[in-house]
Design a protein around this motif. Structure first.
Motif, PDB file in Angstrom:
ATOM      1  N   SER A 175       0.802  -1.229   0.000  1.00 32.53           N
ATOM      2  CA  SER A 175       0.000   0.000   0.000  1.00 32.53           C
ATOM      3  C   SER A 175       0.835   1.280   0.000  1.00 32.53           C
ATOM      4  O   SER A 175       0.321   2.342  -0.347  1.00 32.53           O
ATOM      5  N   ALA A 176       2.123   1.210   0.381  1.00 37.83           N
ATOM      6  CA  ALA A 176       2.940   2.424   0.518  1.00 37.83           C
ATOM      7  C   ALA A 176       2.969   3.280  -0.750  1.00 37.83           C
ATOM      8  O   ALA A 176       2.708   4.487  -0.691  1.00 37.83           O
ATOM      9  N   PRO A 177       3.282   2.709  -1.945  1.00 33.81           N
ATOM     10  CA  PRO A 177       3.306   3.561  -3.140  1.00 33.81           C
ATOM     11  C   PRO A 177       1.938   4.116  -3.511  1.00 33.81           C
ATOM     12  O   PRO A 177       1.840   5.242  -4.010  1.00 33.81           O
ATOM     13  N   ILE A 178       0.885   3.351  -3.240  1.00 34.81           N
ATOM     14  CA  ILE A 178      -0.470   3.830  -3.547  1.00 34.81           C
ATOM     15  C   ILE A 178      -0.833   4.990  -2.619  1.00 34.81           C
ATOM     16  O   ILE A 178      -1.442   5.977  -3.042  1.00 34.81           O
ATOM     17  N   TYR A 211      -7.804  10.206  -7.450  1.00 37.68           N
ATOM     18  CA  TYR A 211      -7.825  10.059  -5.998  1.00 37.68           C
ATOM     19  C   TYR A 211      -8.745   8.908  -5.581  1.00 37.68           C
ATOM     20  O   TYR A 211      -8.366   8.055  -4.772  1.00 37.68           O
ATOM     21  N   ILE A 212      -9.943   8.869  -6.159  1.00 33.21           N
ATOM     22  CA  ILE A 212     -10.912   7.817  -5.815  1.00 33.21           C
ATOM     23  C   ILE A 212     -10.416   6.455  -6.280  1.00 33.21           C
ATOM     24  O   ILE A 212     -10.558   5.449  -5.578  1.00 33.21           O
ATOM     25  N   GLN A 213      -9.793   6.415  -7.468  1.00 25.38           N
ATOM     26  CA  GLN A 213      -9.237   5.151  -7.957  1.00 25.38           C
ATOM     27  C   GLN A 213      -8.166   4.625  -6.997  1.00 25.38           C
ATOM     28  O   GLN A 213      -8.112   3.420  -6.704  1.00 25.38           O
ATOM     29  N   GLY A 214      -7.326   5.543  -6.520  1.00 30.83           N
ATOM     30  CA  GLY A 214      -6.297   5.148  -5.564  1.00 30.83           C
ATOM     31  C   GLY A 214      -6.892   4.645  -4.261  1.00 30.83           C
ATOM     32  O   GLY A 214      -6.439   3.645  -3.695  1.00 30.83           O
ATOM     33  N   LEU A 215      -7.934   5.351  -3.776  1.00 28.63           N
ATOM     34  CA  LEU A 215      -8.600   4.920  -2.545  1.00 28.63           C
ATOM     35  C   LEU A 215      -9.219   3.540  -2.702  1.00 28.63           C
ATOM     36  O   LEU A 215      -9.183   2.718  -1.782  1.00 28.63           O
ATOM     37  N   HIS A 220      -9.348  -2.008  -1.300  1.00 29.99           N
ATOM     38  CA  HIS A 220      -9.374  -3.416  -1.730  1.00 29.99           C
ATOM     39  C   HIS A 220      -8.297  -4.213  -0.996  1.00 29.99           C
ATOM     40  O   HIS A 220      -8.553  -5.323  -0.499  1.00 29.99           O
ATOM     41  N   LEU A 221      -7.085  -3.619  -0.920  1.00 31.67           N
ATOM     42  CA  LEU A 221      -5.993  -4.294  -0.205  1.00 31.67           C
ATOM     43  C   LEU A 221      -6.342  -4.457   1.276  1.00 31.67           C
ATOM     44  O   LEU A 221      -6.128  -5.522   1.868  1.00 31.67           O
ATOM     45  N   LYS A 222      -6.886  -3.382   1.875  1.00 33.78           N
ATOM     46  CA  LYS A 222      -7.233  -3.434   3.295  1.00 33.78           C
ATOM     47  C   LYS A 222      -8.362  -4.436   3.552  1.00 33.78           C
ATOM     48  O   LYS A 222      -8.352  -5.157   4.552  1.00 33.78           O
ATOM     49  N   MET A 223      -9.345  -4.462   2.646  1.00 28.81           N
ATOM     50  CA  MET A 223     -10.477  -5.366   2.824  1.00 28.81           C
ATOM     51  C   MET A 223     -10.020  -6.818   2.803  1.00 28.81           C
ATOM     52  O   MET A 223     -10.448  -7.637   3.630  1.00 28.81           O
ATOM     53  N   ASN A 224      -9.140  -7.156   1.862  1.00 31.44           N
ATOM     54  CA  ASN A 224      -8.626  -8.532   1.790  1.00 31.44           C
ATOM     55  C   ASN A 224      -7.866  -8.908   3.060  1.00 31.44           C
ATOM     56  O   ASN A 224      -7.993 -10.020   3.573  1.00 31.44           O
TER      57      ASN A 224
END
Length: 567
Positions: A175-178, A211-215, A220-224
């Motif tokens: 998630s860091a680069p995102i 911004y929304i695409q990045g969020l 998605h990463l956090k949800m998984n």
């Protein structure tokens, strides 16, 4: 402070155990009184002791939490100082490397959680550990199995949280680069530096979409990760609840077998809910939170513990600068920005660097200053390798200068902030670079606050540029580099400024980067660059008298100037 924190945690944990012990004594004495074996006054004494114990526990709760907040504020300053100190030792070229930017961002994020992760671990060991250790020993005196069960039933929970820490470590890496992109897109919409142009371009919707695409990617990463965590926690909670029932059943059997007194049974039963809730809190919440954030904290610790470069020597007072076959390539790039450059800059010489955009002028300046280390070749300051010197006596004014929201005086003295303010010297430098302090908007002279953010005045681009130039000239240095610092100033004013520079920089090595060749005439020497190479080197008169890149550029620029006495 941490030693005191640990001592408070131990005392706080013991205070909770005392509540169980005095409760048992109180209930036992009630039982004895019912049987006619004890007087009421004895029960009242036990009740008073129990009240004092409960009050003491609440007092310790307040002291412990208050001290934690105070520690966070004080140690937070030290943590920030560690981060700032490490960043101060980074090589500027590291900011050109995407992976390195991710490392810095992750370290900054981890610094915010370091105190709470550390104190959470200390709480688990010294507060919860003390409480459960004493409670296990207390229950062990009644039934050894009860004592062991309290600890054993939560071992699977600990194992589960260790697995979760792996999940969140992977999340942090991915998630860091995102996160950096999302923060940048947000700045493009709301930050003062971008706001006006973004609005004029009508690009707010564009950045909002990014911004929304990045969020969405982050979510998605956090949800998984959270899904994996929830499944793990659910399975472990089933085991824990079942074990809790087993402990209740064993406690009931102990009473029936007269292994536990009625008072002890009442005290344990009253506090068993607390024991379970505390264990659930320490495992599911405190340990769980720590396991989620420990990867971020590790990034900070790794960052500040990186090996720093060896101590360097002081710069010599006077020196020639010799470049031998210098080559340089930016990170993430395959094309050389500088290629096989060999030349000597002599002490006290004023050199103009000219060339088209992208020719390597700014890169060469940054290599000369030691901001970037060359990939090939060597640079010598006198007899010393540049890489072995502490470059403190160099001053520079960049095209992309900083607008520090401070007073005029503070802006100019930044390079030597420890010096006592000399108003006469500061006013003289302001006059030299065209800052007219007598103008009405400089209400407090050199002490006028700049920038509206802190209720100061706003300057034009040209005025801010003059402030940056004054800052570079104020610093006492052996060498000064002016990397197109006059882009927002008109050509005639630029020529006048450079003529003043020639006087101010007398006996100093000066490098001037400029697109305007009229200004290059003040230099003792002109170096022409193209595609990262030096293609011409000589005085203005020498280069204008021969066919070549310099003469071609000079002839093309002639038509830009009208009534310029210097051309």
């Amino acid at each position: 402070m941490m030693v005191l924190y640990i001592l408070l945690a131990i005392v706080y944990g013991i205070s909770w155990v005392l509540q169980v012990v005095v409760s048992q004594i109180f209930f036992d004495r009630i039982s004895f009184m019912i049987e006619g074996e004890m007087e009421v006054i004895t029960i009242l004494k036990a009740l008073i002791v129990m009240g004092i114990t409960y009050i003491f526990a609440q007092f310790m709760n307040g002291v412990f939490n208050y001290y934690g907040q105070i520690s966070n504020m004080k140690l937070g300053k030290e943590i920030d100082n560690l981060f700032f100190k490490r960043v101060d030792h980074l090589a500027p070229i590291e900011y050109e490397d995407t992976k390195r930017l991710d490392d810095i961002h992750k370290a900054e994020s981890g610094s915010k959680g370091l105190f709470w992760v550390s104190t959470t671990i200390l709480d688990i060991i010294f507060f919860y550990g003390t409480y459960f250790l004493f409670m296990s020993g207390y229950l062990y005196t009644f039934n050894p199995i009860l004592g062991f069960c309290i600890v054993i039933i939560f071992i699977p929970c600990i194992f589960s949280k260790l697995i979760n820490s792996v999940f969140f470590r992977n999340l942090e890496e991915e998630s860091a680069p995102i996160k950096r992109k999302v923060e940048y897109y947000k700045l493009c919409m709301v930050d003062k530096e971008f706001y006006k142009e973004t609005r004029i371009l009508g690009a707010t919707a564009f950045f909002k979409r990014l911004y929304i695409q990045g969020l969405k990617k982050l979510n998605h990463l956090k949800m998984n990760t959270q899904l994996k965590k929830s499944i793990s926690d659910f399975m472990i909670n089933i085991v824990t609840v079942f074990s809790y029932g087993v402990v209740l059943y064993m406690l009931f059997l102990s009473v029936m077998n007269q292994q536990v007194t009625v008072g002890a049974f009442a005290a344990i039963l009253t506090n068993l809910g607390r024991i379970y809730n505390l264990m659930d809190e320490v495992i599911s919440e405190r340990f769980g939170w720590a396991s989620e954030n420990i990867a971020s904290v590790e990034n900070f610790l790794n960052f500040i513990q990186e090996d720093e470069k060896q101590k360097k020597q002081d710069m010599p007072k006077e020196f020639d600068i010799r470049l031998k076959h210098i080559g340089f390539t930016y990170p993430m790039s395959k094309k050389e920005a500088l290629s096989d450059i060999s030349l000597t800059l002599y002490q006290g010489q004023t050199v103009a660097l000219v060339g088209e955009n992208g020719s390597g002028k700014t890169t060469l300046c940054r290599v000369l200053m030691g901001l970037y280390q060359p990939d090939k070749g060597e640079i010598f300051y006198g007899d010393h390798l540049l890489s072995t010197l502490e470059l403190m006596n160099i001053s520079a004014v960049f095209q992309k200068y900083c607008r520090y929201k401070m007073t005029v005086s503070e802006n100019i003295q930044l390079g030597e902030f420890w010096k006592k303010t000399d108003e006469k010297e500061l006013k003289g430098i302001c006059k030299d670079v065209g800052i007219h302090l007598e103008q009405e908007h400089f209400t407090n002279g050199i002490y006028t606050m700049l920038g509206r953010e802190f209720d100061g005045i706003e300057l034009s681009g040209g005025q801010w540029q003059r402030i940056a130039i004054a800052r570079g000239l104020f610093k006492n240095s052996n060498m000064i580099i002016l990397d197109e610092p006059t882009a927002a100033i008109d050509p005639l004013e630029e020529t006048r400024l450079y003529q003043d520079f020639a006087k101010i920089c007398k006996n100093k090595t000066a490098v001037i980067v400029t697109h305007r060749l009229a200004s290059a005439r003040i230099a003792d020497r002109v170096i022409v660059m193209k595609e990262g190479k030096v293609i011409q080197d000589g005085s203005h008169e020498q280069l204008i008298s021969v066919e070549g890149e310099y003469k071609k550029m000079y002839e093309e620029q002639k038509k830009w100037y009208v009534n310029d006495r210097n051309i």
